[in-house]
Design an enzyme around this catalytic site. Structure first.
Site, PDB file in Angstrom:
ATOM      1  N   ARG A  64      -9.191 -15.583   5.626  1.00 62.23           N
ATOM      2  CA  ARG A  64      -8.048 -14.657   5.601  1.00 62.23           C
ATOM      3  C   ARG A  64      -6.838 -15.200   6.352  1.00 62.23           C
ATOM      4  O   ARG A  64      -5.698 -14.935   5.998  1.00 62.23           O
ATOM      5  CB  ARG A  64      -8.471 -13.317   6.218  1.00 62.23           C
ATOM      6  CG  ARG A  64      -9.328 -12.474   5.300  1.00 62.23           C
ATOM      7  CD  ARG A  64      -9.877 -11.239   6.003  1.00 62.23           C
ATOM      8  NE  ARG A  64      -8.908 -10.620   6.897  1.00 62.23           N
ATOM      9  CZ  ARG A  64      -7.886  -9.873   6.485  1.00 62.23           C
ATOM     10  NH1 ARG A  64      -7.715  -9.629   5.221  1.00 62.23           N
ATOM     11  NH2 ARG A  64      -7.051  -9.364   7.353  1.00 62.23           N
ATOM     12  N   THR A 107       3.564   2.162   2.346  1.00 59.79           N
ATOM     13  CA  THR A 107       3.527   3.518   1.792  1.00 59.79           C
ATOM     14  C   THR A 107       2.064   3.947   1.737  1.00 59.79           C
ATOM     15  O   THR A 107       1.186   3.132   1.453  1.00 59.79           O
ATOM     16  CB  THR A 107       4.112   3.572   0.366  1.00 59.79           C
ATOM     17  OG1 THR A 107       3.286   2.808  -0.509  1.00 59.79           O
ATOM     18  CG2 THR A 107       5.523   3.015   0.319  1.00 59.79           C
ATOM     19  N   SER A 135       3.283   9.263   3.228  1.00 59.11           N
ATOM     20  CA  SER A 135       3.858   8.739   4.469  1.00 59.11           C
ATOM     21  C   SER A 135       4.407   7.333   4.266  1.00 59.11           C
ATOM     22  O   SER A 135       3.870   6.556   3.469  1.00 59.11           O
ATOM     23  CB  SER A 135       2.785   8.664   5.569  1.00 59.11           C
ATOM     24  OG  SER A 135       2.175   9.905   5.793  1.00 59.11           O
ATOM     25  N   GLY A 142      -3.729  -1.981  12.892  1.00 58.42           N
ATOM     26  CA  GLY A 142      -4.786  -1.055  12.490  1.00 58.42           C
ATOM     27  C   GLY A 142      -4.716  -0.731  11.004  1.00 58.42           C
ATOM     28  O   GLY A 142      -3.867  -1.246  10.279  1.00 58.42           O
ATOM     29  N   ASP A 144      -3.578   1.784   8.700  1.00 55.39           N
ATOM     30  CA  ASP A 144      -2.687   2.939   8.546  1.00 55.39           C
ATOM     31  C   ASP A 144      -2.460   3.684   9.859  1.00 55.39           C
ATOM     32  O   ASP A 144      -2.366   4.914   9.885  1.00 55.39           O
ATOM     33  CB  ASP A 144      -3.228   3.898   7.462  1.00 55.39           C
ATOM     34  CG  ASP A 144      -3.372   3.193   6.116  1.00 55.39           C
ATOM     35  OD1 ASP A 144      -2.481   2.407   5.765  1.00 55.39           O
ATOM     36  OD2 ASP A 144      -4.386   3.416   5.430  1.00 55.39           O
TER      37      ASP A 144
HETATM   38  C1  GAR Z   1       0.457   4.416  -3.750  1.00 57.68           C
HETATM   39  O1  GAR Z   1       0.076   5.758  -3.761  1.00 57.68           O
HETATM   40  C2  GAR Z   1       0.337   3.827  -2.362  1.00 57.68           C
HETATM   41  O2  GAR Z   1       0.677   4.719  -1.348  1.00 57.68           O
HETATM   42  C3  GAR Z   1      -1.134   3.524  -2.315  1.00 57.68           C
HETATM   43  O3  GAR Z   1      -1.386   2.936  -3.571  1.00 57.68           O
HETATM   44  C4  GAR Z   1      -0.523   3.559  -4.538  1.00 57.68           C
HETATM   45  C5  GAR Z   1       0.165   2.462  -5.325  1.00 57.68           C
HETATM   46  O4  GAR Z   1       0.822   3.007  -6.421  1.00 57.68           O
HETATM   47  N1  GAR Z   1      -1.450   2.683  -1.217  1.00 57.68           N
HETATM   48  C6  GAR Z   1      -2.534   2.841  -0.465  1.00 57.68           C
HETATM   49  O5  GAR Z   1      -3.409   3.649  -0.711  1.00 57.68           O
HETATM   50  C7  GAR Z   1      -2.631   1.906   0.714  1.00 57.68           C
HETATM   51  N2  GAR Z   1      -3.588   2.389   1.667  1.00 57.68           N
HETATM   52  P1  GAR Z   1       1.813   2.117  -7.279  1.00 57.68           P
HETATM   53  O6  GAR Z   1       1.133   0.762  -7.494  1.00 57.68           O
HETATM   54  O7  GAR Z   1       1.977   2.883  -8.546  1.00 57.68           O
HETATM   55  O8  GAR Z   1       3.101   1.987  -6.490  1.00 57.68           O
END
Ligand code: GAR
Length: 195
Positions: A64, A107, A135, A142, A144
Site C-alpha cells: 500500500r 464525501t 457529510s 482514521g 471517516d
Molecule cells: C457516495 O455516496 C460517496 O459518499 C460514497 O460513495 C458514493 C459514490 O457515489 N463514499 C463512501 O461511502 C466512502 N466511505 P458516486 O460514485 O456516484 O459519486
C-alpha cells in the site's frame, strides 16, 4: 480559480456534479484531473468533459505504501489546490494524507460521526435509524474520522431500500460538495481551520 483533482472508484455522480458546475464560467473551481484505483465507470464523465484521467491500481504494487507513493506523484503532477475523494473506496496511506491534508476532502453518505465506513447506508438501515445524512470531511488517518466541514440530514423513508436511500443521499451530497467547493474558493471556508 481553484484547481481540483477528484479521485473515484465508482460511477462518479458527485464528480459529474463538479464537472457540470465547472461549465459555468462564474464557478470559481475547475477539475484538472480525475484519478481512480480501478477501471471506474465515472472516468467516462471526465473523458466526456475533456478532463485528463489517471488510474493507479493497488494490485500493481507490492504494498500500500508504494501504491500511495505513485498515487501521490500522479496527483501532485497537477498541483491541485484541493483533492476530493468522491466515492474513492480505499484508505489512503498516511504519507498521502500527510502530504495533502487539510486540502483533502472526502464525501460520505451518512451524518458523521454516525455510520463511518464502506457500508454507511446499509448500516443506517440495519440500525433502524429514522434519519441519516451526508457529510463532507477533511481526511485524517482514521476511517471517516476527520473534522466535518459540511453536513446535512436526510430522512429515512418507510420501506427504504439501500439503493433508494443512497440515491436520495447522493442528491444532497452533490449539492453539499459543490457548495463546499464554492465556499472554499470564495474564502467562506478556510481549510486551515480544520488542520
Ligand atoms: C457516495 O455516496 C460517496 O459518499 C460514497 O460513495 C458514493 C459514490 O457515489 N463514499 C463512501 O461511502 C466512502 N466511505 P458516486 O460514485 O456516484 O459519486
Amino acid at each position: 480559480m481553484l484547481s481540483l483533482v477528484v479521485l473515484i472508484s465508482g460511477g462518479g455522480s458527485n464528480l459529474l456534479a463538479l464537472l457540470e458546475a465547472s461549465e459555468d464560467a462564474q464557478f470559481p473551481a475547475r477539475v484538472v484531473a480525475v484519478g481512480a484505483d480501478r477501471e471506474a465507470d465515472g472516468l467516462e464523465h471526465a473523458e466526456r468533459f475533456g478532463v485528463p484521467t489517471f488510474s493507479v491500481a493497488l494490485s500493481n504494487f507490492p504494498d500500500r505504501d508504494d501504491w500511495g507513493k505513485e498515487l501521490l506523484e500522479q496527483i501532485e503532477e497537477w498541483n491541485p489546490d484541493l483533492v476530493i475523494l468522491s466515492g474513492f473506496m480505499r484508505l489512503l496511506p498516511p504519507r498521502v494524507v500527510a502530504a495533502l491534508s487539510p486540502r483533502l476532502l472526502n464525501t460520505h453518505p451518512a451524518y458523521l460521526p454516525e455510520f463511518p465506513g464502506a457500508h454507511a447506508v446499509r448500516d443506517a438501515l440495519a440500525a433502524g435509524a429514522s434519519e441519516t445524512g451526508a457529510s463532507i470531511i477533511v481526511v485524517d488517518d482514521g476511517v471517516d474520522t476527520g473534522p466535518v466541514v459540511a453536513q446535512e440530514r436526510v430522512p429515512v423513508a418507510p420501506g427504504d431500500t439501500e439503493n433508494a436511500l443512497h440515491e436520495r443521499i447522493k442528491v444532497v451530497e452533490r449539492r453539499l460538495l459543490v457548495q463546499t467547493v464554492l465556499d472554499i474558493a470564495n474564502g467562506h471556508i478556510n481549510l486551515e481551520d480544520y488542520a
